[in-house]
Design an enzyme around this catalytic site. Structure first.
Site: not given
Ligand SMILES: NC(=O)C1=CN([C@@H]2O[C@H](COP(=O)(O)OP(=O)(O)OC[C@H]3O[C@@H](n4cnc5c(N)ncnc54)[C@H](OP(=O)(O)O)[C@@H]3O)[C@@H](O)[C@H]2O)C=CC1
Ligand SMILES: Nc1nc2c(c(=O)[nH]1)N=C([C@H](O)[C@@H](O)CO)CN2
Length: 240
Positions: A152
């Site tokens: 990742y």
């Molecule tokens: N949450 C956090 O604390 C952190 C988040 N980030 C980044 O910020 C962004 C938003 O995070 P977050 O809201 O938690 O994201 P999520 O984990 O909720 O993922 C966002 C969406 O990505 C979609 N997705 C996953 N795989 C696919 C695929 N193969 N094709 C199309 N869509 C796909 C899912 O769609 P569906 O639900 O419709 O299947 C999901 O709703 C991400 O890029 C994440 O990596 C970075 C660091 C920390």
């Molecule tokens: N697609 C996602 N990416 C990440 C997620 C997630 O929920 N969906 N969450 C994290 C974590 O919050 C991490 O940053 C700390 O535990 C990272 N990326």
């Protein structure tokens, strides 16, 4: 006054993507979200002016279908936010070759091919709106690596590098930037021990929530002079 050209948010079915879609619609953007998993509330979103398109970026065919549907239905784009992502650990992967392939497919190959395919639409949007934006949602671990999410983290580093290449290739009409959160919001299945351990990783020791990401996106969209940059949202983690 609704802007004339839509902005696409990939992975807009939940959490940050959905919060961002709602915030941008409230700012009179025309918003398109992509989703992989159908949800009941999409009808409500459509009524709120958010167009919902099904797209799975885990295969090249899925990316091709998405590109073709946008090129068929739209003549200009104000921007695209590559938010779709899967956060998978090696400990939950039986086949690490497949894991690496999938992480790079969703986080690097899909944004790469979509950006190249939409250059003309984004340039047309820039002529109408004055500028167009590409935003890559990366991650703090792009720069620092990860013990448990190695594939990742490597793919988010690849996405970070795409930011620099596309910023150079698409200037001056299209801005290309990244946002690198360390923690935005926990997942429901994160237990108390994991949450406390994660909070302790940053100076500010708090879970900022999805609005922190929305604010960063709104700032970049409103800027006239940021491109090729990564906005860190890490609560001072880099100083711990
Ligand atoms: N949450 C956090 O604390 C952190 C988040 N980030 C980044 O910020 C962004 C938003 O995070 P977050 O809201 O938690 O994201 P999520 O984990 O909720 O993922 C966002 C969406 O990505 C979609 N997705 C996953 N795989 C696919 C695929 N193969 N094709 C199309 N869509 C796909 C899912 O769609 P569906 O639900 O419709 O299947 C999901 O709703 C991400 O890029 C994440 O990596 C970075 C660091 C920390
Ligand atoms: N697609 C996602 N990416 C990440 C997620 C997630 O929920 N969906 N969450 C994290 C974590 O919050 C991490 O940053 C700390 O535990 C990272 N990326």
């Amino acid at each position: 006054m609704t802007r004339k050209t839509p902005i696409i948010i990939t992975g807009g079915g939940q959490r940050l993507g959905l919060a961002c879609a709602k915030a941008l619609v409230a700012q009179n953007y025309e918003v398109i979200i992509t989703y992989r998993t159908p949800r009941e509330d999409f009808e409500l979103l459509e009524n709120q002016g958010i167009s919902c398109i099904q797209a799975d970026f885990s295969t090249q065919l899925g990316v091709d279908k998405f590109i073709a549907s946008i090129q068929r239905d739209y003549k200009a784009l104000a921007g695209i936010i590559h938010n779709a992502s899967e956060w998978v650990s090696e400990k939950n992967a039986s086949d690490t070759a497949l894991l690496m392939e999938k992480m790079w497919q969703v986080h690097v190959s899909a944004p790469y091919r979509i950006n190249l395919a939409f250059e003309e639409l984004l340039c047309a949007g820039s002529k109408i709106e004055g500028q167009a934006d590409i935003i890559h949602m990366t991650d703090y671990v792009s720069e620092n690596g990860s013990n448990n999410h190695i594939a990742y983290a490597s793919s988010k580093a690849g996405l970070t590098n795409l930011t620099y290449s596309f910023a150079k290739r698409f200037a001056p009409h299209i801005k290309v930037n990244a946002i690198a959160p360390s923690l935005l919001m926990f997942s429901d299945n994160d237990d108390e021990e994991y949450r406390q351990k994660t909070l302790n990783k940053s100076l500010l020791q708090r879970e900022p929530g999805e609005q922190e990401g929305v604010l960063a996106i709104q700032y970049i969209l409103s800027s006239r002079y940021i491109t090729g940059r990564t906005l860190p949202l890490d609560g001072g983690r880099h100083l711990v």
